[in-house]
Motif scaffolding. Structure first.
Motif, PDB file in Angstrom:
ATOM      1  N   GLY A  22      55.990   2.478  23.726  1.00  0.00           N
ATOM      2  CA  GLY A  22      56.435   2.263  25.060  1.00  0.00           C
ATOM      3  C   GLY A  22      56.692   0.770  25.001  1.00  0.00           C
ATOM      4  O   GLY A  22      58.074   0.406  26.294  1.00  0.00           O
ATOM      5  N   ASP A  78      53.453   2.495  30.157  1.00  0.00           N
ATOM      6  CA  ASP A  78      53.953   4.239  30.592  1.00  0.00           C
ATOM      7  C   ASP A  78      54.529   3.835  31.358  1.00  0.00           C
ATOM      8  O   ASP A  78      54.700   4.996  32.642  1.00  0.00           O
ATOM      9  N   PRO A  85      47.461   7.415  24.883  1.00  0.00           N
ATOM     10  CA  PRO A  85      47.207   5.590  25.636  1.00  0.00           C
ATOM     11  C   PRO A  85      47.266   5.080  24.482  1.00  0.00           C
ATOM     12  O   PRO A  85      46.140   4.801  23.926  1.00  0.00           O
ATOM     13  N   GLY A  86      47.646   3.770  24.748  1.00  0.00           N
ATOM     14  CA  GLY A  86      47.595   2.320  24.156  1.00  0.00           C
ATOM     15  C   GLY A  86      48.957   2.340  22.893  1.00  0.00           C
ATOM     16  O   GLY A  86      48.216   1.969  22.502  1.00  0.00           O
ATOM     17  N   ARG A  96      51.332   7.037  36.844  1.00  0.00           N
ATOM     18  CA  ARG A  96      51.191   6.826  36.203  1.00  0.00           C
ATOM     19  C   ARG A  96      50.570   6.467  34.662  1.00  0.00           C
ATOM     20  O   ARG A  96      51.155   6.635  33.307  1.00  0.00           O
ATOM     21  N   MET A 124      59.553  12.790  32.003  1.00  0.00           N
ATOM     22  CA  MET A 124      57.823  11.974  32.470  1.00  0.00           C
ATOM     23  C   MET A 124      57.070  12.796  32.721  1.00  0.00           C
ATOM     24  O   MET A 124      57.136  13.504  33.361  1.00  0.00           O
ATOM     25  N   PRO A 125      55.300  12.553  32.573  1.00  0.00           N
ATOM     26  CA  PRO A 125      55.255  11.326  31.283  1.00  0.00           C
ATOM     27  C   PRO A 125      55.431  12.085  29.486  1.00  0.00           C
ATOM     28  O   PRO A 125      55.860  12.232  29.832  1.00  0.00           O
ATOM     29  N   HIS A 126      55.823  10.798  28.910  1.00  0.00           N
ATOM     30  CA  HIS A 126      55.917  10.810  27.466  1.00  0.00           C
ATOM     31  C   HIS A 126      55.250  11.325  26.951  1.00  0.00           C
ATOM     32  O   HIS A 126      53.764  11.522  27.567  1.00  0.00           O
ATOM     33  N   TYR A 170      42.507   8.556  34.248  1.00  0.00           N
ATOM     34  CA  TYR A 170      42.199   6.892  33.747  1.00  0.00           C
ATOM     35  C   TYR A 170      41.733   6.329  34.793  1.00  0.00           C
ATOM     36  O   TYR A 170      42.177   6.675  35.864  1.00  0.00           O
ATOM     37  N   LYS A 223      48.218   5.025  32.242  1.00  0.00           N
ATOM     38  CA  LYS A 223      46.820   5.522  30.941  1.00  0.00           C
ATOM     39  C   LYS A 223      46.068   4.789  30.764  1.00  0.00           C
ATOM     40  O   LYS A 223      45.004   4.978  30.390  1.00  0.00           O
ATOM     41  N   ARG A 231      44.891  11.519  36.963  1.00  0.00           N
ATOM     42  CA  ARG A 231      45.263  11.808  36.119  1.00  0.00           C
ATOM     43  C   ARG A 231      43.847  11.730  34.943  1.00  0.00           C
ATOM     44  O   ARG A 231      43.289  12.027  33.565  1.00  0.00           O
ATOM     45  N   ASN A 247      60.629  -0.724  26.337  1.00  0.00           N
ATOM     46  CA  ASN A 247      60.724  -2.196  27.651  1.00  0.00           C
ATOM     47  C   ASN A 247      61.506  -2.805  27.348  1.00  0.00           C
ATOM     48  O   ASN A 247      62.225  -3.539  28.092  1.00  0.00           O
ATOM     49  N   CYS A 258      45.414   1.344  29.733  1.00  0.00           N
ATOM     50  CA  CYS A 258      45.395   1.176  28.368  1.00  0.00           C
ATOM     51  C   CYS A 258      44.623  -0.605  28.390  1.00  0.00           C
ATOM     52  O   CYS A 258      44.202  -0.667  27.733  1.00  0.00           O
ATOM     53  N   ASP A 289      41.146   0.659  19.924  1.00  0.00           N
ATOM     54  CA  ASP A 289      42.037   1.217  20.848  1.00  0.00           C
ATOM     55  C   ASP A 289      42.890   0.009  21.066  1.00  0.00           C
ATOM     56  O   ASP A 289      42.857  -1.039  20.236  1.00  0.00           O
ATOM     57  N   GLY A 290      43.587   1.008  21.428  1.00  0.00           N
ATOM     58  CA  GLY A 290      45.259   0.266  21.744  1.00  0.00           C
ATOM     59  C   GLY A 290      45.698  -1.927  21.952  1.00  0.00           C
ATOM     60  O   GLY A 290      45.459  -2.323  21.389  1.00  0.00           O
ATOM     61  N   LEU A 291      44.015  -1.525  23.105  1.00  0.00           N
ATOM     62  CA  LEU A 291      44.219  -3.141  23.687  1.00  0.00           C
ATOM     63  C   LEU A 291      43.601  -3.969  22.257  1.00  0.00           C
ATOM     64  O   LEU A 291      43.718  -4.846  21.870  1.00  0.00           O
TER      65      LEU A 291
END
Ligand code: SF4
Ligand code: SF4
Ligand code: SF4
Lengths: 90, 288
Positions: free
Chosen positions: B30, A73, B25-26, A23, B19-21, A50, A25, A48, B34, A27, B219-221
């Motif tokens: 989401g 995710d 990535p990043g 599941r 899912m997956p939504h 990753y 991705k 997938r 949470n 990150c 990126d996200g991080l």
């Protein structure tokens, strides 16, 4: 009395972390923000394509669930398991 | 360490068959999900009394993923839908979860009037500084000089400062956190689930695919690290001081927590005064 990392024998719980590899991705949020550096990104890919996290220091996990809060995710989460207070739980 | 022993708490609240939504990535959306799920658990609210309403956009997908009574409205209209829902079902806890393009630009008029009237709804706005789903046009919070598809040389528009807008329009609770501040964001959501009136939480979130790629922000991080290093917590800060500049400091915190009669309470008070016992008060009891 174990005087190791986190002094687990004195604690009332131990942490566990679950990773849903496929599941993820990749990150890297969980790896970066785990306060006790339990995780690293795997060199291998998941189905997938990753790089998911893997546990490198299971004993250091406190079950704080920060990884669960940070994972966009829903691929990882932590929780706490009670251990016997006489220290024999480990 | 099998998941059978302990399920991820979000799974009981989401339509896991979807899912997956769609989020990249990043993407930070989401993380907001949470925090909201943990807030529902912490607030001990009756989940059957909760309804999640979203508009259009990447964040607008949230309503479709939540396994509570939820509604995915047309663009910009989650607040009027939520207002109608609250008026018809005052016993319910109505939460609007949507993006800043949807809530503040296309639905901007609804936002200021619902805050002015103090409609008892909770608005959680994911702010990622762009219209992500439609390809990255200048949005209502896009920082000055940021690059967008409709501003290839940089935006020259003055952006909204959302906490200031919410406070001056009349919101009873106003907070801003980033998706780095997961504990505080969760706490703010618990606060608003327990507070009557129009409550507003801004959640600043990474959009690596559209906003950050155009602006070469990594990126996200990298954005999450930026939040960690460039945010300053200032609870109670003057909301006029909360402008966000490209690459500048992000001031976060709880800024406003005040009480005034909700829309329905004010209506009851006014009409009871005018009509005496000819007026039958509105059934406003909310399950909190
Ligand atoms: S539960 Fe906490 S300590 Fe354990 S892996 Fe997750 S973030 Fe790290
Ligand atoms: S936070 Fe989630 S998606 Fe990101 S690397 Fe960790 S498990 Fe994968
Ligand atoms: S385009 Fe941006 S906001 Fe939309 S899912 Fe991707 S990262 Fe998230």
């Amino acid at each position: 009395m174990v005087a190791g990392k986190g002094n687990m024998a004195a604690k009332k719980y131990r942490g566990e972390v679950f990773i849903n590899r496929d599941r993820c991705k990749g990150c890297g949020f969980c790896v970066e923000f785990c306060p006790t550096h339990v995780l690293t990104l795997d060199r291998e890919f998941n189905t997938r394509g990753y790089h998911p996290p893997v546990v490198v220091d299971a004993d250091a996990c406190t079950g704080c669930d920060l990884c669960g809060l940070y994972c966009p995710d829903f691929a990882i989460h932590g929780w706490r398991v009670p251990v016997q207070s006489d220290g024999a739980g480990e | 360490m099998s998941q059978g022993e302990h399920r991820n708490p979000v799974e009981s609240f989401l339509r896991m068959d979807r899912m997956p939504h769609i989020w990249c990535p990043g993407c930070g959306i989401g993380i907001v999900v949470n925090c909201f799920v943990r807030a529902l658990l912490k607030s001990k609210i009756d989940v059957d009394s909760v309804s999640v309403v979203s508009g259009i956009g990447c964040t607008g997908r949230i309503a479709g993923y939540f396994k509570v009574d939820s509604f995915h409205t047309t663009h910009g209209r989650p607040i009027p839908f939520a207002t109608g829902l609250k008026t018809a079902r005052p016993d319910m806890n109505i939460v609007v979860l949507s993006g800043e393009g949807d809530l503040i630009a296309i639905g901007g008029n609804h936002f200021i009037h619902a805050a002015r009237r103090n409609v008892d709804i909770k608005v959680i706005c994911v702010n990622n500084f762009t219209y992500a789903m439609t390809g990255g046009q200048v949005g209502p919070t896009a920082p000055l000089h940021s690059i967008a598809t409709t501003a290839p040389y940089g935006s020259h528009e003055r952006p909204f400062n959302l906490p200031f807008l919410a406070e001056s329009s009349g919101a009873t609770y106003v907070a801003r956190w980033t998706t780095y501040h997961v504990r505080q964001l969760t706490k703010a959501m618990v606060d608003v689930l327990n507070k009557p009136g129009f409550c507003f939480v801004e959640a600043i979130a990474p959009c690596p695919t559209i906003y950050q790629r155009r602006n070469r922000m990594g990126d996200g991080l990298e954005m999450m690290r930026f939040y960690r290093e460039h945010s300053r917590i200032a609870n109670g800060a003057d909301t006029r001081s909360l402008d966000i500049e490209m690459g500048g400091e992000i001031v976060v915190g709880k800024f406003i927590d005040r009480d005034r009669p909700t829309y329905l309470e004010a209506m009851d008070e006014e009409l009871s005064k005018r009509l005496g016992n000819r007026y039958v008060p509105y059934p406003t009891g909310v399950k909190r």
